[in-house]
Write an enzyme that holds these catalytic residues in place. Structure first.
Site, short mmCIF file in Angstrom:
data_model
loop_
_atom_site.label_atom_id
_atom_site.label_comp_id
_atom_site.label_asym_id
_atom_site.label_seq_id
_atom_site.Cartn_x
_atom_site.Cartn_y
_atom_site.Cartn_z
N ASP A 30 0.84 -1.20 0.00
CA ASP A 30 0.00 0.00 0.00
C ASP A 30 0.88 1.25 0.00
O ASP A 30 1.55 1.54 0.99
CB ASP A 30 -0.90 0.00 1.24
CG ASP A 30 -1.80 1.22 1.29
OD1 ASP A 30 -2.89 1.17 0.70
OD2 ASP A 30 -1.41 2.22 1.93
N TYR A 35 3.22 9.74 -0.49
CA TYR A 35 4.34 9.13 0.21
C TYR A 35 5.66 9.30 -0.55
O TYR A 35 6.73 9.07 0.01
CB TYR A 35 4.11 7.62 0.42
CG TYR A 35 2.85 7.24 1.15
CD1 TYR A 35 2.06 8.19 1.80
CD2 TYR A 35 2.44 5.91 1.18
CE1 TYR A 35 0.90 7.82 2.46
CE2 TYR A 35 1.29 5.53 1.84
CZ TYR A 35 0.51 6.49 2.48
OH TYR A 35 -0.63 6.10 3.12
N LYS A 60 -2.68 5.93 -4.18
CA LYS A 60 -3.77 6.87 -3.87
C LYS A 60 -3.48 8.23 -4.49
O LYS A 60 -2.33 8.64 -4.56
CB LYS A 60 -3.91 7.04 -2.35
CG LYS A 60 -3.89 5.75 -1.56
CD LYS A 60 -3.95 6.00 -0.06
CE LYS A 60 -3.60 4.76 0.72
NZ LYS A 60 -2.14 4.48 0.74
N HIS A 93 -7.39 9.55 -1.92
CA HIS A 93 -6.71 9.51 -0.63
C HIS A 93 -7.53 10.14 0.50
O HIS A 93 -7.49 9.68 1.64
CB HIS A 93 -5.35 10.22 -0.73
CG HIS A 93 -4.36 9.78 0.29
ND1 HIS A 93 -3.01 9.81 0.07
CD2 HIS A 93 -4.50 9.28 1.53
CE1 HIS A 93 -2.36 9.35 1.13
NE2 HIS A 93 -3.27 9.02 2.04
#
Length: 253
Positions: A30, A35, A60, A93
Site C-alpha cells: 500500500d 508518500y 492513492k 486519498h
C-alpha cells in the site's frame, strides 16, 4: 486482494523494506502519491522476481490532483513512475477537495478502469456522507474504503455502512502507531505468547478488515505477518471492542 497488506507511509528505506516484506510472504503493498515512494515500491516488486500478477499494489491520489483532467495526469504519472501497465487498486486519498472535485476524480478513476490501467477503484478516509454522495450521483460503489481502524478508533457507523453495501474495509494504523501500552494488550499477548502488535493485527483480521501494518524493522516485518497460528476467542474480541473511544477522524469535509 490479500487480507494482509504492507504499508509504506514515512518509510525512508522503502525498496529494502518492501523486498523484505515480499520475502516474508506479503503480497499486498500500500503506497500513495503523497508518500513519494511509488517508484521504490515498483522497483522492489521487480527485483523480488515475483510475477507482477502475484503482487497487489495500491496507490492513492492526493487532493491537490482532484478534478477530472488533473486525475488523468496523476494516474498517468503514477503508472510512469512505477513503470507498470496497471495498478491493482487506486484510491482517492481523502475527501478534502470538496464534492464536485472528488466526484470528478472518482469518474476519472472509473474511466481508467475501463481502459485496464486500474483494476479496482476505491476511497480512503470517507465517511458515510461521502459514500452516500457517490451513490446519489448514480455511480457504482467503491470497492474499498481505507480508514483508520484499531481498538481505540473503531468508526462503527462507517464500517457498518461499508459492510451493508459490500465494500471492503481496509485498516490503516492497525497497531496504534506503536503506542500499545494498555493492560488488555499485555494480557492477551501473554496469553497467546505473541507480541502486542500481533494481537492487534489478529483482532483486525477477525473483524473482517484488511490491516495495513508498516515497518522498516526486519524482525517486525516478519512478526507482523506471523498471524495464522492462533485465534482470539469471542471473549478476547469483546474485551478489545470495549476499548473503543468513539472518535471519528474522518470529519465532515
Amino acid at each position: 486482494m490479500p487480507r494482509l497488506g504492507f504499508g509504506v507511509y514515512q518509510n525512508y528505506a522503502t525498496k529494502d523494506s518492501v523486498l523484505l516484506a515480499l520475502q516474508a510472504g506479503y503480497r499486498h503493498i500500500d503506497t500513495a502519491q503523497a508518500y513519494k515512494n511509488e517508484a521504490h515500491v515498483a522497483d522492489a516488486v521487480r527485483e523480488s522476481g515475483l510475477p507482477r500478477e502475484e503482487v497487489f499494489i495500491t496507490t492513492k491520489i492526493i487532493s491537490k490532483f482532484h478534478g477530472y483532467e488533473k486525475t488523468v495526469k496523476a494516474v498517468d504519472g503514477s503508472l510512469e513512475k512505477m513503470q507498470l501497465d496497471y495498478i491493482d487498486l487506486f484510491l482517492i486519498h481523502n475527501p478534502h477537495a470538496g464534492p464536485a472535485l472528488r466526484l470528478e476524480t472518482y469518474r476519472a478513476l472509473l474511466h481508467y478502469r475501463t481502459l485496464g490501467k486500474i483494476r479496482s477503484v476505491g476511497v480512503s478516509n470517507y465517511g458515510v456522507h461521502h459514500l452516500e454522495e457517490i451513490r446519489e450521483a448514480g455511480l457504482e460503489k467503491p470497492s474499498v474504503n481505507q480508514i483508520e481502524l484499531h481498538p481505540y478508533c473503531q468508526q462503527r457507523e462507517i464500517v457498518e455502512y461499508c459492510r451493508e453495501k459490500g465494500m471492503v474495509v481496509q485498516a490503516y494504523c492497525p497497531v496504534l502507531r506503536g503506542q500499545m501500552e494498555h493492560p488488555v494488550f499485555e494480557e492477551l499477548a501473554s496469553k497467546y505468547g505473541k507480541d502486542k502488535a500481533q494481537i492487534l493485527l489478529r483482532w483486525s483480521l477477525q473483524k473482517g478488515y484488511v490491516p495495513l501494518p508498516k515497518s522498516a524493522t526486519p524482525s517486525r516485518i516478519h512478526s507482523n505477518a506471523n498471524l495464522y497460528d492462533f485465534e482470539l476467542t469471542a471473549e478476547d474480541i469483546a474485551e478489545l471492542d470495549a476499548l473503543d473511544e468513539g472518535w471519528n477522524p474522518v470529519g465532515a469535509a
